[in-house]
Design an enzyme around this catalytic site. Structure first.
Site, PDB file in Angstrom:
ATOM      1  CD  GLN A 285      -3.145  -0.562   0.202  1.00 33.27           C
ATOM      2  OE1 GLN A 285      -3.267   0.626  -0.099  1.00 33.27           O
ATOM      3  NE2 GLN A 285      -3.956  -1.487  -0.250  1.00 33.27           N
ATOM      4  CE1 TYR A 317      -7.824 -11.821  -8.091  1.00 33.07           C
ATOM      5  CE2 TYR A 317      -9.508 -11.863  -6.381  1.00 33.07           C
ATOM      6  CZ  TYR A 317      -9.142 -12.007  -7.692  1.00 33.07           C
ATOM      7  OH  TYR A 317     -10.095 -12.330  -8.626  1.00 33.07           O
ATOM      8  CD  GLU A 341      -0.499 -12.564  -5.248  1.00 33.57           C
ATOM      9  OE1 GLU A 341      -0.219 -12.455  -6.459  1.00 33.57           O
ATOM     10  OE2 GLU A 341      -1.350 -11.871  -4.681  1.00 33.57           O
ATOM     11  CG  ASP A 394      -6.826  -6.483  -1.691  1.00 32.46           C
ATOM     12  OD1 ASP A 394      -7.419  -5.579  -2.311  1.00 32.46           O
ATOM     13  OD2 ASP A 394      -5.687  -6.349  -1.219  1.00 32.46           O
ATOM     14  CB  CYS A 421      -8.737   0.447  -5.207  1.00 28.70           C
ATOM     15  SG  CYS A 421      -8.228  -0.391  -6.715  1.00 28.70           S
TER      16      CYS A 421
END
Length: 465
Positions: A285, A317, A341, A394, A421
Site C-alpha cells: 500500500q 489475491y 496469490e 482484495d 479500490c
C-alpha cells in the site's frame, strides 16, 4: 542521500509484479490478475488548438472528471468542481456523443476551490504541462471525500442495485504520522519518469510527456528530500523512490523493460506490532497509513458470529499476507486460512509472514484456477468447511469479475469481505453476488489516496438463507 541503485527494469516498484506507481490499489495481487493495470496504454494525442467553451459544471463522474453539457452533448471536464462555471478547451472531439476538455479559466469558482497542493498541476498552467497524479488537488479535502462518496453511492445504485448512504473517512492520523491535513505527505512509493534528454519528472496529466517539477508534495518527507528533480539520467526509463516503514528510503534507477535476473531486494514493512517481508519492487500500500487502516477495516468487517476459525477460510489475491494476518490477529492462533496469490515471490513472503498460525498456508495460483480446482476436487468434508468459511477478496482495480464471483458463490461461504479500490468494479461485483443470494450488509470507505479521485472501500456480503 542514499546512493542511487540501478536496475534493468522499468517496473521496479511493484507489489509482487504490479507497478506501484501506475495503480492506486496496493495490497496483494500479481502479474496475471493485474496485467491490465500493469501494461498501461498510450494516451490518445491531446489537442491544444480545440475550441474553448463556457460550461456549467454539474457533477463528478467516475474517474475524477467533471460533467457538463454543451448543445446537448456531454463534455467531460478536467480540473473543475461541480457548481463552477469554467472556460474549457476541447482536447478530444472524436466521439459523437461526448467530448473531453481541460479547464483553462475558472469564471465562477466553487467555495471548495483551494490553491492546488502541487503548483505544477495548477489550472494556472497550460493543460499539457500540468503534472498528473493529483487531479483533486484543487479541492478542499472535505469536498474531495464528499465527491468520492457520491461516486461510490451512484455506482452501487446503478451497477449493484443497492441504495446506500456512503461516507468516506480520512485516515486516522495515528496510523499515518507525518501526513498533513491538506492530503500531502502520504505517498511512500513514487515513480518519476525520464525523458529522452534525461530530464526527470512525472507524466503530464493524461499523457506520456515528462513534466519537470520542483516538488513532489504527495510523497512522504523522506522521499521528497530524496527525489532527484534537478538531476538528469540519460538512458534511464524511470526513477523509483521507495520508503518502507521498516527500512531506509531508497532510490532505484530503472534502465530497461525486463525484470532483473537473480535475487531481488527484500525490505520490511511494519503494521502495528507485525513485520512483513516484501520485495522492494513488490506490491505494498502506498499511503503511509493504508496497511493499518485496511487491517482494522477488514477486522471490523468480519461478523464474529459467522466466523469459524476451523473453517476453510480463504484470502484471495492475498499478496504477502497482510489481510490474512489481520484475520489471524483478530481470531487467534487456531485460525485456518489459505492465502492465494499468483506471484511466487509474494507467496514465499506470505508463507513466512503467516508463520504464527499453524493453520495458515500460502498457495501460488491464479485465483480463478485455484477456485476451479477447489470446486472440482473438494470432498464432502472440505465442502462443509467451505460453507462455514469467511472469504476475503482484495482483487485488482478491475474487480474479481464474473468468473471468480460465480466460483466463489458456488462454494456458498457464510460471508465475504471485499476490499476494492474501484467503485464501479465493486458495484458490479456486488450486483453479481446479489444474483447469487448474497447481500451487502456493511460498507466502509477510506480516503487512502488524498488529492486524487481514488477511494478504497471494504464491504461485507453475507449469504441470505
Amino acid at each position: 542521500m542514499p546512493r542511487p541503485q540501478r536496475s534493468d527494469r522499468s517496473n521496479s516498484a511493484r507489489r509482487g509484479g504490479r507497478p506501484a506507481q501506475r495503480s492506486p490499489k496496493q495490497a496483494g495481487a500479481q502479474p496475471a490478475e493485474r496485467a491490465g493495470r500493469a501494461r498501461g496504454r498510450t494516451p490518445a494525442p491531446i489537442r491544444t488548438d480545440g475550441p474553448v467553451l463556457e460550461l456549467d459544471v454539474e457533477r463528478i463522474a467516475h474517474g475524477g472528471i467533471a460533467v457538463a453539457h454543451h448543445e446537448g452533448r456531454v463534455v467531460f471536464v478536467a480540473d473543475a468542481i461541480p457548481g463552477e462555471r469554467v472556460r474549457a478547451r476541447v482536447t478530444d472531439a472524436a466521439h459523437e456523443r461526448f467530448w473531453r476538455a481541460d479547464t483553462v479559466e475558472v469564471l465562477e469558482a466553487s467555495a471548495d476551490r483551494v490553491p492546488h497542493v502541487w503548483a505544477e498541476a495548477s489550472v494556472d498552467r497550460a493543460p499539457e504541462r500540468r503534472a498528473g497524479g493529483a487531479e483533486f488537488g484543487h479541492i478542499a479535502p472535505e469536498r474531495q471525500r464528499a465527491l468520492k462518496a457520491e461516486v461510490l453511492r451512484d455506482a452501487l445504485a446503478r451497477f449493484g442495485g443497492v441504495e446506500r448512504e456512503v461516507v468516506v473517512h480520512a485516515v486516522d492520523p495515528a496510523f499515518a504520522p507525518g501526513v498533513r491535513a491538506d492530503g500531502t505527505g502520504w505517498r511512500t512509493r513514487v515513480r518519476l519518469h525520464v525523458a529522452a534528454d534525461g530530464t526527470v519528472g512525472p507524466y503530464a496529466a493524461r499523457s506520456h510527456t515528462v513534466v519537470p517539477v520542483a516538488s513532489v508534495p504527495l510523497a512522504v518527507d523522506e522521499l521528497a528530500r530524496l527525489a532527484p528533480l534537478a538531476d538528469r539520467f540519460p538512458g534511464a526509463v524511470s526513477i523509483d523512490l521507495v520508503a518502507p516503514s521498516g527500512a531506509d528510503p531508497q532510490l532505484v534507477v530503472a534502465d530497461g523493460e525486463r525484470m532483473p535476473r537473480g535475487e531481488r531486494p527484500v525490505t520490511t514493512e511494519i503494521v502495528g506490532d507485525r513485520r512483513f517481508a516484501v520485495d522492494r519492487d513488490g506490491f505494498w500500500q502506498v499511503h503511509r497509513g493504508a496497511a493499518a487502516t485496511l487491517t482494522k477495516a477488514v477486522q471490523d468487517a468480519v461478523d464474529a458470529d459467522r466466523f469459524d476459525p476451523r473453517a476453510a477460510n480463504l484470502d484471495l489475491y492475498g499478496g504477502v499476507g497482510l489481510l490474512a494476518a489481520a484475520i489471524g490477529d483478530r481470531f487467534g492462533d487456531t485460525v485456518r486460512i489459505t492465502s492465494v496469490e499468483s506471484d511466487e515471490r509474494a507467496t514465499g513472503h506470505a508463507d513466512a509472514n503467516l508463520a504464527d498460525w499453524i493453520g495458515a498456508r500460502a498457495v501460488t495460483a491464479r485465483v480463478d484456477r485455484f477456485l476451479a480446482e477447489l470446486e472440482a476436487d473438494a470432498g464432502a468434508g472440505e465442502r462443509a468447511r467451505l460453507r462455514e468459511a469467511t472469504v476475503v477478496l482484495d482483487p485488482p482495480r478491475s474487480g474479481a469479475g464474473r468468473e471468480v464471483v460465480d466460483r466463489v458463490a458456488a462454494l456458498r461461504p457464510r460471508q465475504l469481505v471485499y476490499v476494492a479500490c474501484d467503485p464501479v468494479a465493486l458495484a458490479r461485483d456486488v450486483g453479481l453476488l446479489r444474483a447469487h443470494g448474497y447481500e451487502l450488509e456493511h460498507l466502509e470507505a477510506f480516503d487512502l489516496f488524498p488529492n486524487t479521485h481514488h477511494v478504497e472501500a471494504v464491504a461485507r456480503l453475507a449469504a441470505i438463507v
